[in-house]
Design a protein around this motif. Structure first.
Motif, mmCIF file in Angstrom:
data_model
loop_
_atom_site.group_PDB
_atom_site.id
_atom_site.type_symbol
_atom_site.label_atom_id
_atom_site.label_comp_id
_atom_site.label_asym_id
_atom_site.label_seq_id
_atom_site.Cartn_x
_atom_site.Cartn_y
_atom_site.Cartn_z
ATOM 1 N N HIS A 36 0.790 -1.236 0.000
ATOM 2 C CA HIS A 36 0.000 0.000 0.000
ATOM 3 C C HIS A 36 0.817 1.278 0.000
ATOM 4 O O HIS A 36 0.429 2.249 0.642
ATOM 5 C CB HIS A 36 -0.960 0.079 1.195
ATOM 6 C CG HIS A 36 -1.398 -1.207 1.786
ATOM 7 N ND1 HIS A 36 -1.058 -1.596 3.045
ATOM 8 C CD2 HIS A 36 -2.168 -2.191 1.295
ATOM 9 C CE1 HIS A 36 -1.599 -2.762 3.313
ATOM 10 N NE2 HIS A 36 -2.276 -3.148 2.264
ATOM 11 N N PHE A 56 -1.107 -3.550 -3.974
ATOM 12 C CA PHE A 56 -2.061 -2.444 -3.896
ATOM 13 C C PHE A 56 -3.483 -2.964 -3.983
ATOM 14 O O PHE A 56 -3.743 -3.978 -4.636
ATOM 15 C CB PHE A 56 -1.828 -1.456 -5.049
ATOM 16 C CG PHE A 56 -0.470 -0.827 -5.033
ATOM 17 C CD1 PHE A 56 -0.245 0.341 -4.329
ATOM 18 C CD2 PHE A 56 0.583 -1.406 -5.725
ATOM 19 C CE1 PHE A 56 1.016 0.925 -4.309
ATOM 20 C CE2 PHE A 56 1.845 -0.824 -5.719
ATOM 21 C CZ PHE A 56 2.052 0.338 -5.009
ATOM 22 N N ASP A 60 -8.236 1.368 -3.579
ATOM 23 C CA ASP A 60 -7.470 2.348 -2.798
ATOM 24 C C ASP A 60 -7.639 3.727 -3.428
ATOM 25 O O ASP A 60 -7.469 3.888 -4.637
ATOM 26 C CB ASP A 60 -5.997 1.949 -2.801
ATOM 27 C CG ASP A 60 -5.176 2.670 -1.758
ATOM 28 O OD1 ASP A 60 -5.483 3.842 -1.451
ATOM 29 O OD2 ASP A 60 -4.224 2.058 -1.255
ATOM 30 N N SER A 66 -1.048 5.437 -3.398
ATOM 31 C CA SER A 66 -1.306 3.999 -3.448
ATOM 32 C C SER A 66 -2.546 3.629 -4.265
ATOM 33 O O SER A 66 -3.008 2.499 -4.187
ATOM 34 C CB SER A 66 -1.425 3.437 -2.026
ATOM 35 O OG SER A 66 -2.398 4.159 -1.282
ATOM 36 N N ASP A 67 -3.058 4.566 -5.043
ATOM 37 C CA ASP A 67 -4.199 4.256 -5.909
ATOM 38 C C ASP A 67 -3.727 3.422 -7.111
ATOM 39 O O ASP A 67 -2.525 3.271 -7.332
ATOM 40 C CB ASP A 67 -4.891 5.547 -6.372
ATOM 41 C CG ASP A 67 -3.964 6.427 -7.192
ATOM 42 O OD1 ASP A 67 -2.840 6.716 -6.725
ATOM 43 O OD2 ASP A 67 -4.340 6.814 -8.306
ATOM 44 N N ALA A 71 -0.011 2.766 -8.815
ATOM 45 C CA ALA A 71 0.556 1.417 -8.862
ATOM 46 C C ALA A 71 0.994 1.062 -10.283
ATOM 47 O O ALA A 71 2.077 0.501 -10.490
ATOM 48 C CB ALA A 71 -0.471 0.404 -8.355
ATOM 49 N N ILE A 89 -2.183 -6.001 -7.947
ATOM 50 C CA ILE A 89 -3.357 -5.191 -7.609
ATOM 51 C C ILE A 89 -4.481 -6.169 -7.275
ATOM 52 O O ILE A 89 -4.813 -7.047 -8.079
ATOM 53 C CB ILE A 89 -3.742 -4.261 -8.762
ATOM 54 C CG1 ILE A 89 -2.579 -3.301 -9.061
ATOM 55 C CG2 ILE A 89 -5.028 -3.491 -8.422
ATOM 56 C CD1 ILE A 89 -2.749 -2.450 -10.297
ATOM 57 N N HIS A 95 -7.283 0.551 0.602
ATOM 58 C CA HIS A 95 -6.005 0.824 1.265
ATOM 59 C C HIS A 95 -5.913 0.017 2.552
ATOM 60 O O HIS A 95 -6.883 -0.157 3.266
ATOM 61 C CB HIS A 95 -5.887 2.325 1.571
ATOM 62 C CG HIS A 95 -4.547 2.695 2.103
ATOM 63 N ND1 HIS A 95 -3.441 2.798 1.285
ATOM 64 C CD2 HIS A 95 -4.124 2.968 3.360
ATOM 65 C CE1 HIS A 95 -2.397 3.131 2.030
ATOM 66 N NE2 HIS A 95 -2.777 3.235 3.285
#
Length: 135
Positions: A36, A56, A60, A66-67, A71, A89, A95
């Motif tokens: 994350h 991730f 998130d 960390s979206d 990523a 992912i 998150h």
């Protein structure tokens, strides 16, 4: 004498710092796993000095940290690195989804998958003489 290897993992800011540490202080680590967190944009992941695995959550919403977009950018930048990398992912996760690792919901399949990937990565790059540091 057996040379010790160092693996670093972190959650959130700790994950970002683990990756940033391998960029700013090479060669400081032998394996990195981030949960994350991605390093600040000024830390170019292509300069990572160790194998990096990153995790991730698809949902998130910490934009720029960390979206999913961050990523995917991180993964794209790792393509320029000379070291192995993996970016995972997890569908339906937000998150800090790995926090459930220490809560009663430990049977969550995605958490178990991430944990197994972590163990495999550290075992691959550190062997049995592991010294792990959690940030």
């Amino acid at each position: 004498m057996v040379q010790k290897k160092v693996g670093v993992t972190g959650f959130g800011m700790g994950g970002a710092l683990a990756i940033a540490g391998s960029i700013r202080f090479p060669p400081s680590f032998d394996a990195i796993v981030s949960f994350h967190g991605a390093p600040p944009r000024q830390d170019d992941p292509s300069y990572a000095s160790a194998p990096v695995q990153a995790h991730f959550g698809e949902l998130d919403d910490f934009v720029g940290f960390s979206d999913v977009k961050t990523a995917k950018e991180l993964e794209e930048n790792f393509k320029e690195s000379e070291y192995p990398y993996e970016v995972h992912i997890y569908p339906g996760k937000g998150h800090a989804f790995m926090d459930s690792m220490i809560l009663p919901d430990e049977d969550d399949a995605e958490v178990q998958l991430a944990w197994s990937r972590f163990k495999e990565w550290m075992t691959r790059y550190l062997y049995s003489d592991m010294i792990a540091v959690k940030l």
